[in-house]
Scaffold this motif. Structure first.
Motif, PDB file in Angstrom:
ATOM      1  N   GLN A 121       0.862  -1.191   0.000  1.00 27.67           N
ATOM      2  CA  GLN A 121       0.000   0.000   0.000  1.00 27.67           C
ATOM      3  C   GLN A 121       0.893   1.234   0.000  1.00 27.67           C
ATOM      4  O   GLN A 121       1.838   1.323   0.775  1.00 27.67           O
ATOM      5  N   SER A 122       0.606   2.201  -0.859  1.00 24.16           N
ATOM      6  CA  SER A 122       1.504   3.345  -1.025  1.00 24.16           C
ATOM      7  C   SER A 122       1.104   4.581  -0.233  1.00 24.16           C
ATOM      8  O   SER A 122       1.853   5.552  -0.200  1.00 24.16           O
ATOM      9  N   VAL A 123      -0.069   4.570   0.400  1.00 22.80           N
ATOM     10  CA  VAL A 123      -0.508   5.728   1.179  1.00 22.80           C
ATOM     11  C   VAL A 123      -1.005   5.297   2.551  1.00 22.80           C
ATOM     12  O   VAL A 123      -1.456   4.169   2.744  1.00 22.80           O
ATOM     13  N   GLY A 124      -0.924   6.231   3.486  1.00 24.44           N
ATOM     14  CA  GLY A 124      -1.439   6.006   4.832  1.00 24.44           C
ATOM     15  C   GLY A 124      -1.937   7.324   5.388  1.00 24.44           C
ATOM     16  O   GLY A 124      -1.570   8.395   4.905  1.00 24.44           O
ATOM     17  N   GLY A 125      -2.785   7.249   6.395  1.00 26.39           N
ATOM     18  CA  GLY A 125      -3.349   8.452   6.998  1.00 26.39           C
ATOM     19  C   GLY A 125      -2.773   8.711   8.374  1.00 26.39           C
ATOM     20  O   GLY A 125      -2.322   7.799   9.056  1.00 26.39           O
ATOM     21  N   GLY A 126      -2.808   9.974   8.777  1.00 31.14           N
ATOM     22  CA  GLY A 126      -2.357  10.378  10.098  1.00 31.14           C
ATOM     23  C   GLY A 126      -3.396  11.276  10.743  1.00 31.14           C
ATOM     24  O   GLY A 126      -4.030  12.095  10.063  1.00 31.14           O
ATOM     25  N   PHE A 127      -3.558  11.115  12.052  1.00 36.21           N
ATOM     26  CA  PHE A 127      -4.611  11.830  12.780  1.00 36.21           C
ATOM     27  C   PHE A 127      -4.049  12.332  14.113  1.00 36.21           C
ATOM     28  O   PHE A 127      -3.158  11.703  14.693  1.00 36.21           O
ATOM     29  N   LEU A 128      -4.576  13.452  14.609  1.00 36.44           N
ATOM     30  CA  LEU A 128      -4.145  14.031  15.872  1.00 36.44           C
ATOM     31  C   LEU A 128      -5.037  15.214  16.214  1.00 36.44           C
ATOM     32  O   LEU A 128      -5.904  15.591  15.423  1.00 36.44           O
ATOM     33  N   THR A 129      -4.826  15.791  17.381  1.00 33.03           N
ATOM     34  CA  THR A 129      -5.498  17.037  17.738  1.00 33.03           C
ATOM     35  C   THR A 129      -4.434  18.067  18.081  1.00 33.03           C
ATOM     36  O   THR A 129      -3.358  17.724  18.584  1.00 33.03           O
ATOM     37  N   VAL A 130      -4.736  19.331  17.788  1.00 35.97           N
ATOM     38  CA  VAL A 130      -3.859  20.440  18.160  1.00 35.97           C
ATOM     39  C   VAL A 130      -4.722  21.445  18.925  1.00 35.97           C
ATOM     40  O   VAL A 130      -5.679  21.985  18.365  1.00 35.97           O
ATOM     41  N   THR A 131      -4.391  21.662  20.174  1.00 38.10           N
ATOM     42  CA  THR A 131      -5.110  22.624  21.001  1.00 38.10           C
ATOM     43  C   THR A 131      -4.233  23.847  21.182  1.00 38.10           C
ATOM     44  O   THR A 131      -3.086  23.735  21.613  1.00 38.10           O
ATOM     45  N   ASN A 132      -4.789  25.006  20.847  1.00 37.63           N
ATOM     46  CA  ASN A 132      -4.069  26.269  20.953  1.00 37.63           C
ATOM     47  C   ASN A 132      -4.437  26.918  22.282  1.00 37.63           C
ATOM     48  O   ASN A 132      -5.530  27.448  22.444  1.00 37.63           O
ATOM     49  N   ARG A 133      -3.510  26.879  23.227  1.00 33.03           N
ATOM     50  CA  ARG A 133      -3.739  27.462  24.550  1.00 33.03           C
ATOM     51  C   ARG A 133      -3.334  28.927  24.604  1.00 33.03           C
ATOM     52  O   ARG A 133      -3.440  29.561  25.640  1.00 33.03           O
ATOM     53  N   GLY A 134      -2.880  29.448  23.470  1.00 35.32           N
ATOM     54  CA  GLY A 134      -2.432  30.836  23.401  1.00 35.32           C
ATOM     55  C   GLY A 134      -3.542  31.794  23.022  1.00 35.32           C
ATOM     56  O   GLY A 134      -4.709  31.406  22.867  1.00 35.32           O
ATOM     57  N   LYS A 135      -3.159  33.049  22.847  1.00 33.62           N
ATOM     58  CA  LYS A 135      -4.113  34.111  22.497  1.00 33.62           C
ATOM     59  C   LYS A 135      -3.973  34.555  21.047  1.00 33.62           C
ATOM     60  O   LYS A 135      -4.608  35.515  20.626  1.00 33.62           O
ATOM     61  N   THR A 136      -3.133  33.834  20.284  1.00 27.17           N
ATOM     62  CA  THR A 136      -2.899  34.165  18.879  1.00 27.17           C
ATOM     63  C   THR A 136      -3.214  32.954  18.014  1.00 27.17           C
ATOM     64  O   THR A 136      -2.791  31.843  18.317  1.00 27.17           O
ATOM     65  N   ASP A 137      -3.939  33.189  16.920  1.00 29.15           N
ATOM     66  CA  ASP A 137      -4.221  32.111  15.968  1.00 29.15           C
ATOM     67  C   ASP A 137      -2.916  31.577  15.385  1.00 29.15           C
ATOM     68  O   ASP A 137      -1.918  32.303  15.297  1.00 29.15           O
TER      69      ASP A 137
END
Length: 167
Positions: A50-66
C-alpha cells in the motif's frame, strides 16, 4: 524456594506489568510547542505494498494568537500532505488542503478519519501496528515539533488509550 525459582516467578509476574506500562506509553502520548498541545498522533497499519497512509491528531491552541499547521514531513513517505475528505453523491473525495489548517486561539484543530487528516504518500515501507512513525509538524507561528504517530490496527477509528485509573 530457590533463588533461581524465585527469580523466574518474579520475572513472570513482572512481565504483564511491564507490558501495560510500555503499552500505555506507546499509545497515550502528546507533545508541546509554544502554546500548542499536540495530542495522540496515530495512524492505521497498511497492507503490504500500500503506497498511502493516513495520520490523525489534535492540536489545542492554549495561546491568544491564531496559528496554522502549514506542513508535515516524515522520512517514511516520499511526501506528506494535509487533506480533507468529503462525500459527494456517495463518492468519497480527498483533496489536498493548500495554505494550511487554522488552529484558532483558544480552540482545537482535530484531524480525524472522515475529515481533515494527514496523508503519507509514497510510503517507503508498510506501517505495522505497534510501530511509531516519526514526523515533523510545522506551524506558521509556533515553528516545528517532532512527533511520533502510534500505528494502530487497520480497524481503528480513534486513538487507542489506556484507561486513566483514579482520575
Amino acid at each position: 524456594m530457590s533463588s533461581t525459582r524465585f527469580a523466574a516467578l518474579y520475572a513472570a509476574c513482572l512481565t504483564p506489568l511491564c507490558a501495560i506500562v510500555f503499552a500505555s506509553d506507546a499509545i497515550a502520548h502528546s507533545y508541546q510547542v509554544s502554546g500548542l498541545a499536540i495530542g495522540h498522533p496515530w495512524s492505521r497499519e497498511t497492507a503490504p505494498g500500500q503506497s498511502v497512509g493516513g495520520g490523525f491528531l489534535t492540536v489545542t491552541n492554549r495561546g491568544k494568537t491564531d496559528d496554522r499547521l502549514i506542513a508535515v514531513t516524515s522520512p517514511v513517505a516520499a511526501q506528506v500532505q494535509l487533506h480533507t475528505m468529503t462525500m459527494d453523491g456517495g463518492v468519497m473525495r480527498m483533496r489536498e488542503v493548500t495554505g494550511g489548517l487554522a488552529v484558532p486561539a483558544g480552540g482545537t484543530l482535530e484531524l480525524k478519519p472522515g475529515g481533515y487528516h494527514i496523508m503519507f504518500i509514497g510510503l517507503k515501507k508498510s506501517l505495522k501496528a505497534g510501530e511509531r512513525v516519526p514526523a515533523t509538524l510545522t506551524f506558521q507561528r509556533a515553528g516545528t515539533v517532532q512527533v511520533a504517530f502510534a500505528v494502530q490496527p487497520a480497524t481503528s477509528t480513534g486513538p487507542m488509550e489506556m484507561p486513566h485509573a483514579g482520575h
